[in-house]
Design a protein around this motif. Structure first.
Motif, PDB file in Angstrom:
ATOM      1  N   PHE A 190       4.143  -4.019  -9.940  1.00  0.00           N
ATOM      2  CA  PHE A 190       5.271  -4.162  -9.039  1.00  0.00           C
ATOM      3  C   PHE A 190       5.675  -5.636  -8.992  1.00  0.00           C
ATOM      4  N   LEU A 191       6.772  -5.964  -9.646  1.00  0.00           N
ATOM      5  CA  LEU A 191       7.224  -7.342  -9.785  1.00  0.00           C
ATOM      6  C   LEU A 191       7.819  -7.862  -8.475  1.00  0.00           C
ATOM      7  N   PRO A 192       7.789  -9.183  -8.269  1.00  0.00           N
ATOM      8  CA  PRO A 192       8.290  -9.763  -7.008  1.00  0.00           C
ATOM      9  C   PRO A 192       9.722  -9.346  -6.668  1.00  0.00           C
ATOM     10  N   ALA A 193      10.571  -9.122  -7.659  1.00  0.00           N
ATOM     11  CA  ALA A 193      11.959  -8.725  -7.384  1.00  0.00           C
ATOM     12  C   ALA A 193      12.030  -7.407  -6.612  1.00  0.00           C
ATOM     13  N   LEU A 194      11.052  -6.517  -6.802  1.00  0.00           N
ATOM     14  CA  LEU A 194      11.055  -5.264  -6.054  1.00  0.00           C
ATOM     15  C   LEU A 194      10.863  -5.539  -4.573  1.00  0.00           C
ATOM     16  N   TRP A 195       9.875  -6.380  -4.244  1.00  0.00           N
ATOM     17  CA  TRP A 195       9.587  -6.667  -2.835  1.00  0.00           C
ATOM     18  C   TRP A 195      10.758  -7.404  -2.195  1.00  0.00           C
ATOM     19  N   VAL A 213      12.016  -4.739 -12.039  1.00  0.00           N
ATOM     20  CA  VAL A 213      11.247  -4.588 -10.804  1.00  0.00           C
ATOM     21  C   VAL A 213       9.838  -4.033 -11.040  1.00  0.00           C
ATOM     22  N   VAL A 214       9.622  -3.387 -12.181  1.00  0.00           N
ATOM     23  CA  VAL A 214       8.297  -2.841 -12.508  1.00  0.00           C
ATOM     24  C   VAL A 214       8.068  -3.001 -14.007  1.00  0.00           C
ATOM     25  N   ALA A 215       6.896  -3.523 -14.368  1.00  0.00           N
ATOM     26  CA  ALA A 215       6.471  -3.554 -15.766  1.00  0.00           C
ATOM     27  C   ALA A 215       5.432  -2.449 -15.918  1.00  0.00           C
ATOM     28  N   ALA A 216       5.614  -1.580 -16.908  1.00  0.00           N
ATOM     29  CA  ALA A 216       4.731  -0.423 -17.049  1.00  0.00           C
ATOM     30  C   ALA A 216       4.152  -0.342 -18.458  1.00  0.00           C
ATOM     31  N   ARG A 217       2.924   0.155 -18.522  1.00  0.00           N
ATOM     32  CA  ARG A 217       2.231   0.373 -19.795  1.00  0.00           C
ATOM     33  C   ARG A 217       1.583   1.741 -19.727  1.00  0.00           C
ATOM     34  N   SER A 218       1.905   2.575 -20.698  1.00  0.00           N
ATOM     35  CA  SER A 218       1.323   3.915 -20.766  1.00  0.00           C
ATOM     36  C   SER A 218       0.424   4.002 -21.987  1.00  0.00           C
ATOM     37  N   VAL A 219      -0.687   4.689 -21.831  1.00  0.00           N
ATOM     38  CA  VAL A 219      -1.623   4.937 -22.923  1.00  0.00           C
ATOM     39  C   VAL A 219      -1.769   6.448 -23.028  1.00  0.00           C
ATOM     40  N   ARG A 277       0.841  -1.206   0.000  1.00  0.00           N
ATOM     41  CA  ARG A 277       0.000   0.000   0.000  1.00  0.00           C
ATOM     42  C   ARG A 277       0.872   1.250   0.000  1.00  0.00           C
ATOM     43  N   ASP A 278       1.958   1.237   0.773  1.00  0.00           N
ATOM     44  CA  ASP A 278       2.844   2.397   0.838  1.00  0.00           C
ATOM     45  C   ASP A 278       3.367   2.758  -0.547  1.00  0.00           C
ATOM     46  N   TRP A 279       3.812   1.763  -1.310  1.00  0.00           N
ATOM     47  CA  TRP A 279       4.320   2.022  -2.657  1.00  0.00           C
ATOM     48  C   TRP A 279       3.208   2.418  -3.608  1.00  0.00           C
ATOM     49  N   MET A 280       2.070   1.733  -3.542  1.00  0.00           N
ATOM     50  CA  MET A 280       0.997   2.000  -4.513  1.00  0.00           C
ATOM     51  C   MET A 280       0.282   3.316  -4.257  1.00  0.00           C
ATOM     52  N   ALA A 281       0.252   3.760  -3.003  1.00  0.00           N
ATOM     53  CA  ALA A 281      -0.441   5.011  -2.678  1.00  0.00           C
ATOM     54  C   ALA A 281       0.489   6.223  -2.713  1.00  0.00           C
ATOM     55  N   ASP A 282       1.768   6.012  -2.954  1.00  0.00           N
ATOM     56  CA  ASP A 282       2.729   7.110  -2.978  1.00  0.00           C
ATOM     57  C   ASP A 282       2.375   8.075  -4.120  1.00  0.00           C
ATOM     58  N   PRO A 283       2.108   9.335  -3.800  1.00  0.00           N
ATOM     59  CA  PRO A 283       1.704  10.294  -4.840  1.00  0.00           C
ATOM     60  C   PRO A 283       2.865  10.853  -5.660  1.00  0.00           C
ATOM     61  N   ASP A 284       4.092  10.582  -5.232  1.00  0.00           N
ATOM     62  CA  ASP A 284       5.248  11.143  -5.920  1.00  0.00           C
ATOM     63  C   ASP A 284       5.716  10.234  -7.051  1.00  0.00           C
ATOM     64  N   SER A 285       6.776  10.629  -7.702  1.00  0.00           N
ATOM     65  CA  SER A 285       7.338   9.914  -8.843  1.00  0.00           C
ATOM     66  C   SER A 285       7.880   8.546  -8.422  1.00  0.00           C
ATOM     67  N   LEU A 286       7.395   7.490  -9.069  1.00  0.00           N
ATOM     68  CA  LEU A 286       7.902   6.145  -8.819  1.00  0.00           C
ATOM     69  C   LEU A 286       9.375   6.074  -9.221  1.00  0.00           C
ATOM     70  N   THR A 287       9.744   6.730 -10.301  1.00  0.00           N
ATOM     71  CA  THR A 287      11.137   6.726 -10.745  1.00  0.00           C
ATOM     72  C   THR A 287      12.055   7.270  -9.657  1.00  0.00           C
ATOM     73  N   ARG A 288      11.690   8.391  -9.072  1.00  0.00           N
ATOM     74  CA  ARG A 288      12.534   8.973  -8.015  1.00  0.00           C
ATOM     75  C   ARG A 288      12.667   8.014  -6.830  1.00  0.00           C
ATOM     76  N   ARG A 289      11.570   7.354  -6.485  1.00  0.00           N
ATOM     77  CA  ARG A 289      11.608   6.423  -5.355  1.00  0.00           C
ATOM     78  C   ARG A 289      12.491   5.214  -5.684  1.00  0.00           C
ATOM     79  N   LEU A 290      12.351   4.693  -6.888  1.00  0.00           N
ATOM     80  CA  LEU A 290      13.166   3.549  -7.280  1.00  0.00           C
ATOM     81  C   LEU A 290      14.651   3.892  -7.276  1.00  0.00           C
ATOM     82  N   LYS A 291      14.990   5.092  -7.695  1.00  0.00           N
ATOM     83  CA  LYS A 291      16.402   5.500  -7.759  1.00  0.00           C
ATOM     84  C   LYS A 291      17.075   5.477  -6.391  1.00  0.00           C
TER      85      LYS A 291
END
Length: 185
Positions: free
Chosen positions: A162-167, A86-92, A25-39
């Motif tokens: 969020f792929l298992p490798a991230l967790w 660690v993350v698979a993403a799809r943008s439309v 929930r902490d990761w999914m509800a984070d309103p900021d940039s996922l990229t910045r958090r991953l870095k």
């Protein structure tokens, strides 16, 4: 038997309706940039996959309020930390959303769309949905979130699984931090 929330689901549901483990929930509800958090967790890279003008899926059209025969730029990437997906993403990105100053969003290559969305003017994330599903044939079932962003008045969708490798990485870092704190006590 698994609780209903843990069965793979073809429907996106509002994030606030789901009961999730706290770290997820902490990761999914984070309103900021996922990229910045991953870095903050390792060497970050974007590995491009599909990049095509196509018709969005029915659920994507509905979330964007797009007419049936309206094309969009579909972009699929995998986000890596230290060479591990660690993350698979799809943008439309509806073609009408790629006009004017938003044109650069259609030419991201191996750059992070997330960083561009959070550049000025910062986008507005107006809705977040979640589900437990597989992002594709080569990936396991995992938690995903889909966000509708508004950038310069134009809507677009970004789904991130969020792929298992991230967790595994987050848990390992948590254990290292706990062990380090115990050594200093």
């Amino acid at each position: 038997m698994l609780p209903a929330a843990l069965h793979p689901d073809s429907l996106w549901r509002p994030l606030e309706q789901l009961v999730l483990p706290p770290v997820i929930r902490d990761w999914m509800a984070d309103p900021d940039s996922l990229t910045r958090r991953l870095k903050r967790h390792g060497h970050f890279s974007v590995v491009p996959g599909l990049h095509a003008i196509a018709f969005p899926r029915a659920d994507e059209r509905q979330l964007l309020a797009l007419p049936v025969r309206r094309a969009a730029l579909i972009r699929e990437v995998t986000l890596h930390l230290d060479g591990t997906p660690v993350v698979a993403a799809r943008s439309v990105l509806p073609l009408t959303s790629l006009a004017g100053a938003n044109r650069s969003l259609g030419h991201m290559g191996s750059r992070s769309l997330g960083l561009e969305l959070y550049n000025r003017p910062v986008c507005q994330r107006d809705q977040v949905w979640a589900r437990l599903a597989s992002p594709g044939q080569n990936h396991p079932v995992c938690w995903g979130r889909q966000s509708r962003f508004i950038k310069r008045g134009a809507p677009l969708l970004v789904a991130e699984y969020f792929l298992p490798a991230l967790w595994e990485k987050v848990a390992a870092e948590g254990l290292q931090g706990a062990n380090s704190r115990q050594l200093h006590v």
